[in-house]
Motif scaffolding. Sequence first.
Motif, short mmCIF file in Angstrom:
data_model
loop_
_atom_site.label_atom_id
_atom_site.label_comp_id
_atom_site.label_asym_id
_atom_site.label_seq_id
_atom_site.Cartn_x
_atom_site.Cartn_y
_atom_site.Cartn_z
N GLU A 112 -3.72 -4.41 -5.40
CA GLU A 112 -2.67 -3.42 -5.56
C GLU A 112 -2.78 -2.32 -4.49
O GLU A 112 -1.77 -1.89 -3.92
CB GLU A 112 -2.74 -2.78 -6.95
CG GLU A 112 -1.69 -1.71 -7.18
CD GLU A 112 -1.82 -1.03 -8.52
OE1 GLU A 112 -1.21 0.05 -8.69
OE2 GLU A 112 -2.53 -1.55 -9.41
N ILE A 113 -4.02 -1.89 -4.21
CA ILE A 113 -4.22 -0.87 -3.20
C ILE A 113 -3.80 -1.37 -1.82
O ILE A 113 -3.16 -0.65 -1.04
CB ILE A 113 -5.69 -0.41 -3.19
CG1 ILE A 113 -6.04 0.30 -4.51
CG2 ILE A 113 -5.98 0.49 -2.00
CD1 ILE A 113 -5.21 1.53 -4.80
N SER A 114 -4.15 -2.62 -1.50
CA SER A 114 -3.75 -3.15 -0.19
C SER A 114 -2.23 -3.29 -0.10
O SER A 114 -1.64 -3.07 0.96
CB SER A 114 -4.44 -4.49 0.11
OG SER A 114 -4.05 -5.49 -0.81
N GLU A 115 -1.59 -3.63 -1.21
CA GLU A 115 -0.13 -3.74 -1.19
C GLU A 115 0.51 -2.37 -0.98
O GLU A 115 1.53 -2.25 -0.28
CB GLU A 115 0.37 -4.37 -2.50
CG GLU A 115 1.86 -4.69 -2.51
CD GLU A 115 2.29 -5.66 -1.42
OE1 GLU A 115 3.44 -5.53 -0.94
OE2 GLU A 115 1.48 -6.53 -1.03
N ARG A 116 -0.11 -1.32 -1.54
CA ARG A 116 0.40 0.03 -1.28
C ARG A 116 0.36 0.35 0.22
O ARG A 116 1.29 0.92 0.78
CB ARG A 116 -0.43 1.07 -2.05
CG ARG A 116 -0.27 1.04 -3.56
CD ARG A 116 -1.12 2.12 -4.20
NE ARG A 116 -1.14 1.99 -5.66
CZ ARG A 116 -1.86 2.79 -6.46
NH1 ARG A 116 -2.59 3.76 -5.93
NH2 ARG A 116 -1.84 2.62 -7.77
#
Length: 261
Positions: free
Chosen positions: A33-37
Amino acid sequence: MGKVYEDDYRIPGFAGDRYGRAGLANMMNVMLEISERQLETLHAGMDAINEFQAGWVITQYHMDIQRMPRIEEPLRVGTEATTYNKFFTYRDYWIDDAQGQRLVTVNSNWVIMDLRTRKIVDVIPELVERVGAASDRKIKRFPRLKKITTPDGQEDFHVRYFDIDSNGHVNNAHYLEWMENSLGYDFLSTHTLRGADIRYEREVAYGTTPVAQYQHDPDDPTKTLHRVVTGEQVNAEAQMTWQDTGGDRKSGSAGMPRPIS
């Protein structure tokens, strides 16, 4: 090196086990999720790659775990796309606690799949360069996985609609969930994860019933070997390293492993 992205995070209560620890699959979902942000802020996320009618596909993870994060614990989660070559892109992830202590480090290897043909295609430089990844012809080597010889146990899992992600295949975190769950209640209640390596081989299709098999490593009592198979086809393989915390299970502190001497 690539552009570093970090954000604060608290893992919600519903994503933990009976001791308040995040499971492997939920922990990886947090990092993804953090990388997608990050990708969305740099126009390199789902919408951007969909313009090429393609999708990101994970091939390997290597994880070092000091301790598993706990639910509602203040965390700092970070990621960085490091390098890429013609075939692969490499991305690192990490999780720190409120004191800045590194809890988890993950190295990963990704490829790009044409969503029309379901075949792997060359890396799209335009996308990876947006996140600051550097071109490097060197192919990084991940640890060699020891293979299961005779399974000690297995569990069947039916692939449901909500197991499928936007790329049209089973979300990679489900493989981790299946592998962990196959070990059973008694083992998972008395052990905490200290490391893992996983290699993805082939997609699991909707409506099929993959089987998660495991074997206790006959040469190392701290390790378990895993694979997910559909019929005769191997979909993923892994090895995991564990610490026995059986003496702490009544206090619920199994998420806080004793130091290894």
